[in-house]
Structure formats: structure tokens, C-alpha cells
Scaffold this motif. Structure first.
Motif, PDB file in Angstrom:
ATOM      1  N   GLN A  94      -4.796  68.097   9.466  1.00 24.64           N
ATOM      2  CA  GLN A  94      -5.782  67.927   8.474  1.00 24.64           C
ATOM      3  C   GLN A  94      -5.745  68.938   7.647  1.00 24.64           C
ATOM      4  OE1 GLN A  94      -9.719  66.953  10.036  1.00 24.64           O
ATOM      5  NE2 GLN A  94      -9.021  65.999  11.921  1.00 24.64           N
ATOM      6  N   ALA A  95      -4.938  69.767   7.416  1.00 28.14           N
ATOM      7  CA  ALA A  95      -4.760  71.125   6.417  1.00 28.14           C
ATOM      8  C   ALA A  95      -4.662  70.231   5.204  1.00 28.14           C
ATOM      9  CB  ALA A  95      -3.643  71.878   6.651  1.00 28.14           C
ATOM     10  N   LYS A  96      -5.423  70.744   4.048  1.00 26.50           N
ATOM     11  CA  LYS A  96      -5.375  70.438   2.658  1.00 26.50           C
ATOM     12  C   LYS A  96      -3.986  70.758   2.237  1.00 26.50           C
ATOM     13  CE  LYS A  96      -9.407  72.277   2.109  1.00 26.50           C
ATOM     14  NZ  LYS A  96      -9.539  72.633   3.468  1.00 26.50           N
ATOM     15  N   ASP A  97      -3.732  71.813   2.309  1.00 28.34           N
ATOM     16  CA  ASP A  97      -2.604  72.425   1.824  1.00 28.34           C
ATOM     17  C   ASP A  97      -1.725  72.945   2.978  1.00 28.34           C
ATOM     18  OD1 ASP A  97      -0.377  73.898   0.642  1.00 28.34           O
ATOM     19  OD2 ASP A  97      -1.608  74.502  -1.329  1.00 28.34           O
ATOM     20  N   PRO A  98      -0.706  72.235   3.679  1.00 29.70           N
ATOM     21  CA  PRO A  98       0.157  72.937   4.741  1.00 29.70           C
ATOM     22  C   PRO A  98       0.801  74.062   4.392  1.00 29.70           C
ATOM     23  CG  PRO A  98       0.095  70.397   4.622  1.00 29.70           C
ATOM     24  CD  PRO A  98      -0.390  70.768   3.511  1.00 29.70           C
ATOM     25  N   GLU A  99       1.517  73.949   3.189  1.00 26.44           N
ATOM     26  CA  GLU A  99       2.274  75.195   2.798  1.00 26.44           C
ATOM     27  C   GLU A  99       1.411  76.367   2.667  1.00 26.44           C
ATOM     28  OE1 GLU A  99       5.449  76.407  -0.648  1.00 26.44           O
ATOM     29  OE2 GLU A  99       4.513  74.665  -0.829  1.00 26.44           O
ATOM     30  N   ALA A 100       0.496  76.392   2.025  1.00 22.94           N
ATOM     31  CA  ALA A 100      -0.434  77.446   2.113  1.00 22.94           C
ATOM     32  C   ALA A 100      -1.094  78.068   3.512  1.00 22.94           C
ATOM     33  CB  ALA A 100      -1.759  77.286   1.170  1.00 22.94           C
ATOM     34  N   ALA A 101      -1.570  76.908   4.267  1.00 19.79           N
ATOM     35  CA  ALA A 101      -1.869  77.356   5.588  1.00 19.79           C
ATOM     36  C   ALA A 101      -0.737  77.744   6.523  1.00 19.79           C
ATOM     37  CB  ALA A 101      -2.216  75.860   6.090  1.00 19.79           C
ATOM     38  N   ALA A 102       0.624  77.501   6.326  1.00 19.38           N
ATOM     39  CA  ALA A 102       1.690  78.204   6.795  1.00 19.38           C
ATOM     40  C   ALA A 102       1.837  79.414   6.640  1.00 19.38           C
ATOM     41  CB  ALA A 102       2.714  77.055   6.677  1.00 19.38           C
ATOM     42  N   LEU A 103       1.563  79.743   5.226  1.00 20.00           N
ATOM     43  CA  LEU A 103       1.716  81.120   4.851  1.00 20.00           C
ATOM     44  C   LEU A 103       0.685  81.963   5.774  1.00 20.00           C
ATOM     45  CD1 LEU A 103       2.272  82.410   1.251  1.00 20.00           C
ATOM     46  CD2 LEU A 103       0.267  83.328   2.743  1.00 20.00           C
ATOM     47  N   VAL A 104      -0.570  81.608   5.690  1.00 21.68           N
ATOM     48  CA  VAL A 104      -1.770  82.302   6.297  1.00 21.68           C
ATOM     49  C   VAL A 104      -1.324  82.624   7.938  1.00 21.68           C
ATOM     50  CG1 VAL A 104      -4.011  82.176   7.372  1.00 21.68           C
ATOM     51  CG2 VAL A 104      -3.455  81.341   4.754  1.00 21.68           C
ATOM     52  N   ALA A 105      -0.732  81.246   8.730  1.00 19.74           N
ATOM     53  CA  ALA A 105      -0.505  81.690   9.727  1.00 19.74           C
ATOM     54  C   ALA A 105       0.626  82.592  10.164  1.00 19.74           C
ATOM     55  CB  ALA A 105       0.005  80.197  10.473  1.00 19.74           C
ATOM     56  N   LYS A 106       1.769  82.644   9.189  1.00 15.90           N
ATOM     57  CA  LYS A 106       2.799  83.343   9.357  1.00 15.90           C
ATOM     58  C   LYS A 106       2.500  85.025   8.819  1.00 15.90           C
ATOM     59  CE  LYS A 106       5.452  81.006   6.678  1.00 15.90           C
ATOM     60  NZ  LYS A 106       6.591  80.616   5.785  1.00 15.90           N
ATOM     61  N   GLU A 107       1.537  85.085   8.041  1.00 19.47           N
ATOM     62  CA  GLU A 107       1.582  86.332   7.278  1.00 19.47           C
ATOM     63  C   GLU A 107       0.160  87.276   7.596  1.00 19.47           C
ATOM     64  OE1 GLU A 107       2.058  86.559   3.166  1.00 19.47           O
ATOM     65  OE2 GLU A 107       3.975  85.505   3.385  1.00 19.47           O
ATOM     66  N   ILE A 108      -1.036  86.441   8.331  1.00 19.56           N
ATOM     67  CA  ILE A 108      -2.429  87.324   8.624  1.00 19.56           C
ATOM     68  C   ILE A 108      -2.096  88.486   9.648  1.00 19.56           C
ATOM     69  CG2 ILE A 108      -2.858  85.716  10.429  1.00 19.56           C
ATOM     70  CD1 ILE A 108      -5.712  85.989   9.406  1.00 19.56           C
ATOM     71  N   PHE A 109      -1.199  88.244  10.602  1.00 18.97           N
ATOM     72  CA  PHE A 109      -1.126  89.351  11.485  1.00 18.97           C
ATOM     73  C   PHE A 109       0.602  89.748  11.209  1.00 18.97           C
ATOM     74  CE2 PHE A 109      -4.803  88.502  13.990  1.00 18.97           C
ATOM     75  CZ  PHE A 109      -5.006  89.470  14.523  1.00 18.97           C
ATOM     76  N   GLY A 110       0.755  89.850  10.052  1.00 23.83           N
ATOM     77  CA  GLY A 110       2.401  90.185   9.722  1.00 23.83           C
ATOM     78  C   GLY A 110       2.407  91.549   8.920  1.00 23.83           C
ATOM     79  N   THR A 111       1.471  92.450   9.126  1.00 25.19           N
ATOM     80  CA  THR A 111       1.631  93.783   8.639  1.00 25.19           C
ATOM     81  C   THR A 111       1.071  94.896   9.669  1.00 25.19           C
ATOM     82  OG1 THR A 111      -0.703  94.023   8.030  1.00 25.19           O
ATOM     83  CG2 THR A 111       0.884  93.005   6.324  1.00 25.19           C
ATOM     84  N   GLU A 112       1.940  96.111   9.524  1.00 19.63           N
ATOM     85  CA  GLU A 112       1.308  97.096  10.465  1.00 19.63           C
ATOM     86  C   GLU A 112      -0.116  97.478  10.459  1.00 19.63           C
ATOM     87  OE1 GLU A 112       3.921 100.446  10.358  1.00 19.63           O
ATOM     88  OE2 GLU A 112       5.656  99.467  10.602  1.00 19.63           O
ATOM     89  N   GLU A 113      -0.719  97.307   9.261  1.00 19.10           N
ATOM     90  CA  GLU A 113      -2.063  97.707   9.078  1.00 19.10           C
ATOM     91  C   GLU A 113      -2.862  96.873   9.667  1.00 19.10           C
ATOM     92  OE1 GLU A 113      -5.340  98.893   5.362  1.00 19.10           O
ATOM     93  OE2 GLU A 113      -3.302  98.001   4.990  1.00 19.10           O
ATOM     94  N   ALA A 114      -2.640  95.406   9.612  1.00 21.57           N
ATOM     95  CA  ALA A 114      -3.442  94.492  10.323  1.00 21.57           C
ATOM     96  C   ALA A 114      -3.435  94.624  11.854  1.00 21.57           C
ATOM     97  CB  ALA A 114      -2.937  92.999   9.836  1.00 21.57           C
ATOM     98  N   TRP A 115      -1.944  94.895  12.385  1.00 22.57           N
ATOM     99  CA  TRP A 115      -1.828  94.824  13.705  1.00 22.57           C
ATOM    100  C   TRP A 115      -2.512  96.250  14.248  1.00 22.57           C
ATOM    101  CZ3 TRP A 115      -2.151  92.475  17.653  1.00 22.57           C
ATOM    102  CH2 TRP A 115      -1.068  91.095  17.767  1.00 22.57           C
ATOM    103  N   LYS A 116      -2.582  97.600  13.753  1.00 23.55           N
ATOM    104  CA  LYS A 116      -3.578  98.381  14.159  1.00 23.55           C
ATOM    105  C   LYS A 116      -4.897  98.273  14.368  1.00 23.55           C
ATOM    106  CE  LYS A 116      -0.097 102.167  12.398  1.00 23.55           C
ATOM    107  NZ  LYS A 116      -0.068 103.484  11.578  1.00 23.55           N
ATOM    108  N   ILE A 117      -5.392  97.172  13.672  1.00 25.08           N
ATOM    109  CA  ILE A 117      -6.728  96.783  13.640  1.00 25.08           C
ATOM    110  C   ILE A 117      -6.749  96.125  15.031  1.00 25.08           C
ATOM    111  CG2 ILE A 117      -8.633  95.391  12.965  1.00 25.08           C
ATOM    112  CD1 ILE A 117      -7.707  95.950   9.893  1.00 25.08           C
ATOM    113  N   GLY A 118      -5.962  94.976  15.291  1.00 25.41           N
ATOM    114  CA  GLY A 118      -5.733  94.186  16.435  1.00 25.41           C
ATOM    115  C   GLY A 118      -5.785  95.012  17.650  1.00 25.41           C
ATOM    116  N   ILE A 119      -4.881  96.139  17.717  1.00 25.70           N
ATOM    117  CA  ILE A 119      -4.425  97.111  18.831  1.00 25.70           C
ATOM    118  C   ILE A 119      -5.696  98.122  19.110  1.00 25.70           C
ATOM    119  CG2 ILE A 119      -3.044  99.035  19.548  1.00 25.70           C
ATOM    120  CD1 ILE A 119      -0.945  97.405  18.039  1.00 25.70           C
TER     121      ILE A 119
END
Length: 446
Positions: free
Chosen positions: A325-350
Motif C-alpha cells: 500500500q506504499a504511496k511511493d515504493p521507491e521513497a519507502a525503499a530508500l527509508v527501509a535501506k537507509e534509516i539504520f544505515g549510518t554509524e550514528e543511527a546505530w550507536k543510538i540503537g546499540i
């Protein structure tokens, strides 16, 4: 035939306590239109996300501040089964689902068979494949299709009370034979507790124990959605179940249901000297409100059947999938790929959410390898235990009716510990029940 299969998988349920925690609640009505986070650029494409990760708002804010063209609108639609029930309702209604959804790996097939998820191989999933371990990627793939991007995992280890074992002169077991001997020694010494718990409702935990002995319960490929292979009564599973039934019958382990208030109390009051757990277990354990500050916890590798040929196993793990049901699958895929795609994000997660990363740039970093955990006396538990366990995990295939399979497994294990069935008979009955269910729902058995 397909309608029958879809009806059979219409309501998905999993153990809601399988991850480390739950973010703050929010209005989950309709596709995440009500954001609980700040939108930095109102003119950018907005992607609605359902997720329950702890400390997730910090990760969302980091993404939005670093992306000009795409913004995340986050909602916590509930944890585990609560979220999946809402998603199932949205699938049936044809509207109301988010663009991106957090799903545990074990339920991906249950939703992909309903055409509820986008095949991300068409949206650049292959570009990030090398950022993940082989096992992590297998868990989100079926044939050539990729139905999600891995986030965190659950390689398994053994958390143990060093103070209790030392008190009774027992070494931390390295094999299952040593584990059984330690359980007997603890009882013989008159200890008030037992070595460990064998929860009949362990679901993915119990399946991981079977997998360590070679069990491959399901053969399934989404490209052939009506075909399935089932083998849950294999010799490896029977070996494991007979082992645990022997410990149960001798009163050497408990059979308490996992993730209840009573179970949580026993985890921290010394009733169990050992907690066989996933990499998210340390965070779960440390987060229990009544943790004993005097307890001395340490972590060791999960016991093996054969130390010369170790087999690593996994319990749990979550992903980001793009919904149909994603309105923009390409933008949604970018989010899925990149939201935890940085060291800074992962230091928060860890550091804030106690997640175990599957993204190799942080997974293989000196920072994560050498991280010291005060709760475990400063032990570097990733280097000592969980990183080797993760590197040895080769992935797992789940069924498109995994929840039903787990429910049936729980029933059979409960009957066993109640003395109503022998271990072999319990697994033979499980095999028969799953074959019957699969054929009734329109599947063809391989």
C-alpha cells in the motif's frame, strides 16, 4: 486455492516479548498519517513508518535532519502481535497500512504470501546486500525476492550467574553434556533454584535449539507459494527434545512459561542460574525493574553438542519491509535501506535500545567489538560471544503459517512436560498436525 491459503494466514501472532522493549504509544489509525515525530521539511515526500524499537524517535529525527527529499512520519502501532493484527486488518481493508513496517523475520512469509509486501529487489536491495551477513540476508529473502531489509538480530549465547555457579563450585558449561551435569550438581548441592528454564511457550527459542542439532523444519519459496516441505520430527529435534525431557523429569530445570511476570522475577532473583538468550537478552535482563544489583552476571557461548564442530543459532530479529500500500515504493525503499544505515543511527540503537546490529559497517567496527558492558562487569560480550555467534549463523526458513506451527509446538511440548506424551510422539504428532493443516489450507506437500 490461494484464497484459502490467504485466509489461513490472515491473523499473525508472535511472542510479543521477543524484543527488548517498546517505544512510546501513538495513534495508529490509518497508515501513520499522525506523526509522533518532527517533520523537518514539510515539502519533502513523507513516508509513513510503523515501528516499536526503543529510542526510535532519535533515529527518526536523525534521518529527517539528514534527508532533504524524504521525511519519515513515524507511528508506534503496537509491539509484535498488536502491530501485526492492525496490519492484517489494513490488508483486508485495502487501505490503512503504512508505507514501511517493522516486522520480525519469522513473519515475512506470512505477509508476503498475501501480496502485502513489496519485492525490494526491484528497488535497489541488491545495492546493500553486501552490508549484511549471509544469514541475515537469507532471513529476508525467498528465491530471488527480497521482502525486507535486516535491522537487528538475535545470535545466541549463555548468560549466567557467576556468583551462583562459583558458590557451588560449578564451571560454566561449554557443552550440553556439561550443562546437564551442572544442573545435577546444583540440585545435589541443595541449591534453592535450578540451573535454567525450559519454557514450553518458547516458540522461536525452542526452534533454535532444534536447529542447532540440524533441524530444517520447513522448505518454502515464495515463488512457489502453494508448495511447502515440512519435517519437524527429524532425528535432531528428537535428540534435543529427549535431552530436555530428561532434565525436566529429573527436576533439574523449570518449565515456567517465558516472558511472564513470574518468569521475569525468577530471571533476576536467582531462581535460574543460567539464561540461554539471544543478543537482545542482556538488554532485556538489565531492563527488568527488580534486577538484583548484587548479582554477578557474565556471558559465555551457547553450549554445543560437539565443541569441535560448533553450530551457531539465532533467536529473533527484526526488519523493515515496504508494504504493497506504499504511496511511493521507491521513497519507502530508500527509508527501509537507509534509516539504520549510518554509524550514528546505530550507536543510538546499540546504546539506547540494546539492539544487536546486522549492518556490517557497525557490526564489524572496533567500537562494537570492544564495547564494554558494566552490567556484565565490563565484559566485552560482543567480542567474546555474540559476534562469533552472528558470523556463524547461516539463516533460517520459516513457514507461511509460522504462528500456527508455533502454537502447535507449544501444545505438544506442554503435553510432554505434563507426562502425557513421550518426546518422539510429541514431535510425530506435531508433524501430522502441520501436514493436515497445510493440506487443508490448499498447500501441496513436497
Amino acid at each position: 486455492m490461494k484464497r484459502k491459503i490467504l485466509a489461513a494466514t490472515g491473523v499473525i501472532a508472535v511472542a510479543a516479548a521477543a524484543l527488548t522493549g517498546c517505544a512510546a504509544g501513538a495513534d495508529a489509525s490509518g497508515g501513520g498519517d499522525s506523526c509522533t515525530n518532527k517533520i523537518v521539511n514539510a515539502d519533502a515526500t513523507q513516508v509513513s513508518v510503523w515501528a516499536w524499537y526503543p529510542a526510535f524517535e532519535q533515529v527518526v529525527d536523525l534521518f529527517n535532519e539528514s534527508h532533504d527529499d524524504v521525511q519519515i512520519c513515524w507511528t508506534n502501532a503496537g509491539q509484535g502481535n498488536d502491530e501485526y493484527t492492525k496490519f492484517s486488518t489494513a490488508i483486508e481493508a485495502g487501505s490503512g497500512a503504512p508505507d514501511v513496517i517493522m516486522l520480525e523475520a519469522e513473519v515475512l512469509s506470512s505477509f508476503s504470501i498475501r501480496d502485502a509486501l513489496v519485492d525490494l529487489s526491484e528497488y535497489g536491495a541488491g545495492d546493500v546486500k553486501d552490508d549484511y551477513t549471509e544469514g541475515a540476508w537469507k532471513d529476508v529473502s525467498s528465491g530471488d525476492a527480497v521482502y525486507a531489509i535486516p535491522v537487528d538480530g538475535g545470535p545466541m549465547g549463555m548468560l549466567y550467574r557467576q556468583d551462583i555457579l562459583d558458590q557451588y563450585g560449578i564451571a560454566a558449561p561449554t557443552t550440553w553434556d556439561e550443562f546437564a551435569a551442572a544442573a545435577q550438581a546444583l540440585k545435589d548441592a541443595g541449591a534453592p533454584g535450578v540451573l535454567a528454564d525450559f519454557p514450553t511457550n518458547g516458540r522461536a527459542y525452542n526452534q533454535a535449539l532444534f536447529a542447532q542439532a540440524g533441524s530444517v523444519p520447513f522448505e518454502y519459496d515464495n515463488s512457489k507459494p502453494t508448495e511447502i516441505g515440512i519435517e519437524v520430527n527429524d532425528e535432531g529435534s528428537k535428540k534435543v527434545l529427549n535431552y530436555w525431557n530428561d532434565l525436566v523429569s529429573k527436576g533439574l530445570v523449570a518449565t515456567d512459561d517465558a516472558f511472564t511476570a513470574d518468569y521475569n522475577t525468577k530471571l533476576v532473583d536467582g531462581s535460574y542460574a543460567i539464561y540461554v538468550a539471544a543478543a537482545w537478552g542482556p538488554g532485556y535482563l538489565q531492563g527488568l525493574a527488580d534486577a538484583d544489583e548484587t548479582a554477578v552476571w557474565r556471558v559465555a557461548p551457547v553450549p554445543q553438542w560437539d565443541l569441535a564442530n560448533p553450530v551457531q543459532i539465532n533467536w529473533g530479529g527484526s526488519t523493515f519491509a515496504v508494504t504493497s500500500q506504499a504511496k511511493d515504493p521507491e521513497a519507502a525503499a530508500l527509508v527501509a535501506k537507509e534509516i539504520f544505515g549510518t554509524e550514528e543511527a546505530w550507536k543510538i540503537g546499540i546504546e539506547e535500545a540494546a539492539l544487536f546490529p546486522l549492518w556490517k559497517p557497525i557490526l564489524e567496527s572496533d567500537y562494537f567489538r570492544d564495547l564494554e558492558y558494566p552490567f556484565f562487569g565490563g565484559q566485552q560480550i560482543n567480542k567474546d560471544v555474540f559476534l562469533p555467534a552472528a558470523s556463524g549463523y547461516t539463516g533460517f526458513t520459516f513457514s507461511p503459517f509460522q504462528n500456527y506451527a508455533y502454537d502447535q509446538l507449544t501444545e505438544q511440548l506442554f503435553a510432554m512436560v505434563q507426562g502425557e506424551k513421550e518426546p518422539d510422539a510429541a514431535l510425530d504428532d506435531l508433524q501430522a498436525s502441520l501436514e493436515k493443516y497445510a493440506t487443508e489450507q490448499g498447500f501441496t506437500l513436497k
